[in-house]
Design a protein around this motif. Structure first.
Motif, PDB file in Angstrom:
ATOM      1  N   THR A   1      36.774  44.819  -7.600  1.00  0.00           N
ATOM      2  CA  THR A   1      35.614  44.494  -8.348  1.00  0.00           C
ATOM      3  C   THR A   1      35.468  43.186  -9.346  1.00  0.00           C
ATOM      4  OG1 THR A   1      36.075  45.730 -10.214  1.00  0.00           O
ATOM      5  CG2 THR A   1      34.823  46.687  -8.258  1.00  0.00           C
ATOM      6  N   GLU A   2      36.672  42.658  -9.219  1.00  0.00           N
ATOM      7  CA  GLU A   2      36.763  41.302 -10.158  1.00  0.00           C
ATOM      8  C   GLU A   2      35.817  40.319 -10.154  1.00  0.00           C
ATOM      9  OE1 GLU A   2      40.944  39.880  -9.366  1.00  0.00           O
ATOM     10  OE2 GLU A   2      40.414  39.170  -7.329  1.00  0.00           O
ATOM     11  N   GLU A   3      35.225  40.170  -8.902  1.00  0.00           N
ATOM     12  CA  GLU A   3      34.092  39.319  -8.908  1.00  0.00           C
ATOM     13  C   GLU A   3      32.971  39.508  -9.661  1.00  0.00           C
ATOM     14  OE1 GLU A   3      33.590  37.693  -4.991  1.00  0.00           O
ATOM     15  OE2 GLU A   3      35.639  37.020  -4.715  1.00  0.00           O
ATOM     16  N   VAL A   4      32.489  40.966  -9.469  1.00  0.00           N
ATOM     17  CA  VAL A   4      31.416  41.570  -9.975  1.00  0.00           C
ATOM     18  C   VAL A   4      31.536  41.593 -11.543  1.00  0.00           C
ATOM     19  CG1 VAL A   4      30.056  43.648 -10.015  1.00  0.00           C
ATOM     20  CG2 VAL A   4      31.005  43.087  -7.995  1.00  0.00           C
ATOM     21  N   PHE A   5      32.665  41.762 -11.892  1.00  0.00           N
ATOM     22  CA  PHE A   5      32.876  42.098 -13.233  1.00  0.00           C
ATOM     23  C   PHE A   5      33.357  40.906 -14.075  1.00  0.00           C
ATOM     24  CE2 PHE A   5      32.923  46.814 -12.026  1.00  0.00           C
ATOM     25  CZ  PHE A   5      31.775  46.790 -12.416  1.00  0.00           C
ATOM     26  N   ALA A   6      33.660  39.804 -13.320  1.00  0.00           N
ATOM     27  CA  ALA A   6      34.502  38.695 -13.731  1.00  0.00           C
ATOM     28  C   ALA A   6      33.757  38.110 -15.366  1.00  0.00           C
ATOM     29  CB  ALA A   6      34.291  37.490 -12.948  1.00  0.00           C
ATOM     30  N   ALA A   7      32.512  38.136 -15.398  1.00  0.00           N
ATOM     31  CA  ALA A   7      31.783  37.521 -16.584  1.00  0.00           C
ATOM     32  C   ALA A   7      31.776  38.656 -17.740  1.00  0.00           C
ATOM     33  CB  ALA A   7      30.466  37.109 -16.410  1.00  0.00           C
ATOM     34  N   THR A   8      32.125  39.950 -17.547  1.00  0.00           N
ATOM     35  CA  THR A   8      32.243  40.846 -18.499  1.00  0.00           C
ATOM     36  C   THR A   8      33.630  40.889 -19.267  1.00  0.00           C
ATOM     37  OG1 THR A   8      31.191  42.502 -17.003  1.00  0.00           O
ATOM     38  CG2 THR A   8      32.070  43.425 -19.170  1.00  0.00           C
ATOM     39  N   MET A   9      33.511  40.416 -20.687  1.00  0.00           N
ATOM     40  CA  MET A   9      34.524  39.934 -21.206  1.00  0.00           C
ATOM     41  C   MET A   9      34.766  41.198 -22.541  1.00  0.00           C
ATOM     42  SD  MET A   9      35.564  37.319 -19.984  1.00  0.00           S
ATOM     43  CE  MET A   9      37.025  36.841 -20.792  1.00  0.00           C
ATOM     44  N   ALA A  10      35.737  41.047 -23.164  1.00  0.00           N
ATOM     45  CA  ALA A  10      36.023  42.026 -24.246  1.00  0.00           C
ATOM     46  C   ALA A  10      34.876  41.904 -25.477  1.00  0.00           C
ATOM     47  CB  ALA A  10      37.466  41.849 -24.941  1.00  0.00           C
ATOM     48  N   ARG A  11      34.381  42.791 -26.078  1.00  0.00           N
ATOM     49  CA  ARG A  11      33.554  42.781 -27.260  1.00  0.00           C
ATOM     50  C   ARG A  11      34.292  42.152 -28.547  1.00  0.00           C
ATOM     51  NH1 ARG A  11      31.470  49.020 -26.756  1.00  0.00           N
ATOM     52  NH2 ARG A  11      30.306  48.580 -24.822  1.00  0.00           N
ATOM     53  N   PRO A  12      33.883  40.840 -28.744  1.00  0.00           N
ATOM     54  CA  PRO A  12      34.603  40.209 -29.950  1.00  0.00           C
ATOM     55  C   PRO A  12      34.826  40.875 -31.089  1.00  0.00           C
ATOM     56  CG  PRO A  12      32.453  39.020 -29.415  1.00  0.00           C
ATOM     57  CD  PRO A  12      32.511  40.132 -28.468  1.00  0.00           C
ATOM     58  N   GLU A  13      33.844  41.794 -31.598  1.00  0.00           N
ATOM     59  CA  GLU A  13      34.035  42.350 -32.662  1.00  0.00           C
ATOM     60  C   GLU A  13      34.994  43.570 -32.712  1.00  0.00           C
ATOM     61  OE1 GLU A  13      30.845  44.540 -30.381  1.00  0.00           O
ATOM     62  OE2 GLU A  13      31.456  42.841 -30.720  1.00  0.00           O
ATOM     63  N   SER A  14      35.335  44.300 -31.653  1.00  0.00           N
ATOM     64  CA  SER A  14      36.255  45.074 -31.587  1.00  0.00           C
ATOM     65  C   SER A  14      37.753  44.755 -30.629  1.00  0.00           C
ATOM     66  CB  SER A  14      35.782  46.326 -31.073  1.00  0.00           C
ATOM     67  OG  SER A  14      35.291  46.130 -29.756  1.00  0.00           O
ATOM     68  N   GLY A  15      37.473  43.688 -29.805  1.00  0.00           N
ATOM     69  CA  GLY A  15      38.622  43.575 -29.037  1.00  0.00           C
ATOM     70  C   GLY A  15      38.573  44.596 -27.870  1.00  0.00           C
ATOM     71  N   PHE A  16      37.722  45.519 -27.731  1.00  0.00           N
ATOM     72  CA  PHE A  16      37.603  46.325 -26.669  1.00  0.00           C
ATOM     73  C   PHE A  16      36.899  45.786 -25.467  1.00  0.00           C
ATOM     74  CE2 PHE A  16      35.112  49.900 -24.709  1.00  0.00           C
ATOM     75  CZ  PHE A  16      36.060  50.672 -24.155  1.00  0.00           C
ATOM     76  N   ASP A  17      37.671  45.991 -24.280  1.00  0.00           N
ATOM     77  CA  ASP A  17      37.186  45.799 -22.997  1.00  0.00           C
ATOM     78  C   ASP A  17      36.578  46.772 -22.192  1.00  0.00           C
ATOM     79  OD1 ASP A  17      36.912  44.561 -20.480  1.00  0.00           O
ATOM     80  OD2 ASP A  17      39.022  43.964 -20.177  1.00  0.00           O
ATOM     81  N   PRO A  18      35.305  46.749 -22.093  1.00  0.00           N
ATOM     82  CA  PRO A  18      34.695  47.796 -21.542  1.00  0.00           C
ATOM     83  C   PRO A  18      35.106  47.887 -20.017  1.00  0.00           C
ATOM     84  CG  PRO A  18      32.850  46.035 -21.923  1.00  0.00           C
ATOM     85  CD  PRO A  18      34.581  45.664 -22.432  1.00  0.00           C
ATOM     86  N   MET A  19      35.512  46.840 -19.456  1.00  0.00           N
ATOM     87  CA  MET A  19      35.939  46.972 -17.879  1.00  0.00           C
ATOM     88  C   MET A  19      37.548  47.174 -17.676  1.00  0.00           C
ATOM     89  SD  MET A  19      33.152  46.993 -16.082  1.00  0.00           S
ATOM     90  CE  MET A  19      32.427  48.007 -17.302  1.00  0.00           C
ATOM     91  N   ASP A  20      38.021  47.564 -18.858  1.00  0.00           N
ATOM     92  CA  ASP A  20      39.519  47.523 -18.557  1.00  0.00           C
ATOM     93  C   ASP A  20      39.757  48.912 -17.642  1.00  0.00           C
ATOM     94  OD1 ASP A  20      42.338  48.289 -18.999  1.00  0.00           O
ATOM     95  OD2 ASP A  20      42.430  47.553 -20.780  1.00  0.00           O
ATOM     96  N   PRO A  21      40.467  48.956 -16.504  1.00  0.00           N
ATOM     97  CA  PRO A  21      40.692  50.202 -16.007  1.00  0.00           C
ATOM     98  C   PRO A  21      41.260  51.523 -16.478  1.00  0.00           C
ATOM     99  CG  PRO A  21      42.043  48.446 -14.951  1.00  0.00           C
ATOM    100  CD  PRO A  21      41.099  47.781 -15.936  1.00  0.00           C
ATOM    101  N   ALA A  22      42.196  50.989 -17.716  1.00  0.00           N
ATOM    102  CA  ALA A  22      42.532  52.032 -18.413  1.00  0.00           C
ATOM    103  C   ALA A  22      41.543  52.901 -19.194  1.00  0.00           C
ATOM    104  CB  ALA A  22      43.348  51.409 -19.561  1.00  0.00           C
TER     105      ALA A  22
END
Length: 300
Positions: A207-228
């Motif tokens: 899914t890396e192409e689908v979610f390539a533009a989804t980055m970590a939220r700058p205010e928290s550093g939390f990456d919503p698309m992290d598989p963890a």
């Protein structure tokens, strides 16, 4: 100790992505893990034992216990050997996480028979076979008077729940997995086994192409698309504490967990006797007017 201390877990497709995170989190929570992976490419090409061995090494570096298995989960004998690996290495099996799969995306009019067969084989058959052999093991354990707290977590998809343009093969296989989950939950409860499924969204090789533009939220550093982010729900479903939950499908991504409700009996039009074809249209229009609008297919 963790919520899965002492439990023995199989994770298929655990060499990379979501499966790798499952395996690592189960180990952090005290489980002994069988790391299954063929080490193929994103489209099922090639193969290498290196990814599974690397995850085993990571788990051992954490102070946990793990063994690698590179059997093909879509092969009857391979799936049987996978279950035997767990029992031989650790004397038991408590949890099966079916996660292995790959993509062969095509529009329906361009899809080949091989594209269809390979994806359905790896995803749907690759769920059925490990489940079949694990279920046989748990049934025999229950018949022998042992206390069984078996847990199965299958991997469906939003594509299986709602459909996805360009993924007819994948969507059909993942829909089949959701139905398989419900049937297995109904059949295996008598043996002390629960069966649930997840529909995850995360950034992986598939899914890396689908979610390539989804980055970590700058205010928290939390990456919503992290598989963890997917692993905590799966690990809890694999624990003894989840024994009251079975036959359910959960959508999970980022910090969100949602319960998918699936097909239900809806509005009904009835008459005494057989319908006249000329009257069916008005009846169907009435049903559609009373029903909620369907969720759109992904990509439509």
């Amino acid at each position: 100790m963790g919520i899965c201390a002492g439990r023995v877990v199989i994770v298929t497709g655990a060499g990379r992505g979501i499966g790798r995170e499952h395996a690592l989190e189960f180990a952090r929570q005290g489980a002994r893990v069988v790391v299954n992976d063929l080490g193929t490419g994103p489209g099922g090409e090639g193969g290498s034992g290196a990814p599974a061995l690397e995850v085993v090494a990571e788990i051992e570096a954490l102070g946990g216990q793990a063994v690698a298995n590179c059997d093909d989960v879509s092969d009857w004998g391979g799936a049987a050997r996978l279950v035997k690996t767990a029992v031989s290495a650790y004397g038991r099996l408590d949890v099966l996480v079916n996660n292995a799969g790959f993509l062969r995306d095509r529009m329906l009019v361009s899809m080949t028979e091989q594209d269809w067969d390979d994806v359905v084989r790896v995803h749907l058959k690759g769920h059925f076979l490990p489940l079949r052999h694990a279920a046989a093991y748990w049934r025999e354990s229950a018949k022998a008077g042992e206390r069984v707290t078996g847990r199965v977590i299958n991997t469906s998809s939003g594509a299986g729940l709602l459909g996805s343009v360009g993924q007819a093969n994948y969507s059909a296989a993942k829909a089949g997995i959701a139905a398989l989950t419900q049937v297995a939950a109904a059949e295996l409860g008598r043996y002390g086994v629960t069966v649930n499924a997840i529909a995850p969204a995360a950034r992986t090789r598939m899914t890396e192409e689908v979610f390539a533009a989804t980055m970590a939220r700058p205010e928290s550093g939390f990456d919503p698309m992290d598989p963890a982010n997917i692993a905590p729900l799966v690990v809890w479903l694999g624990s003894e504490g989840s024994g009251h939950v079975t036959g359910r499908v959960f959508e999970v991504e980022g910090g969100s967990i949602a319960l998918a409700t699936g097909w239900r009996h809806g509005e009904r039009a009835e008459r005494d006797g057989r319908w006249d074809p000329a009257d069916v249209g008005d009846a169907v229009d009435g049903l559609l007017a009373a029903a909620p609008s369907p969720e759109p297919v992904y990509g439509a």
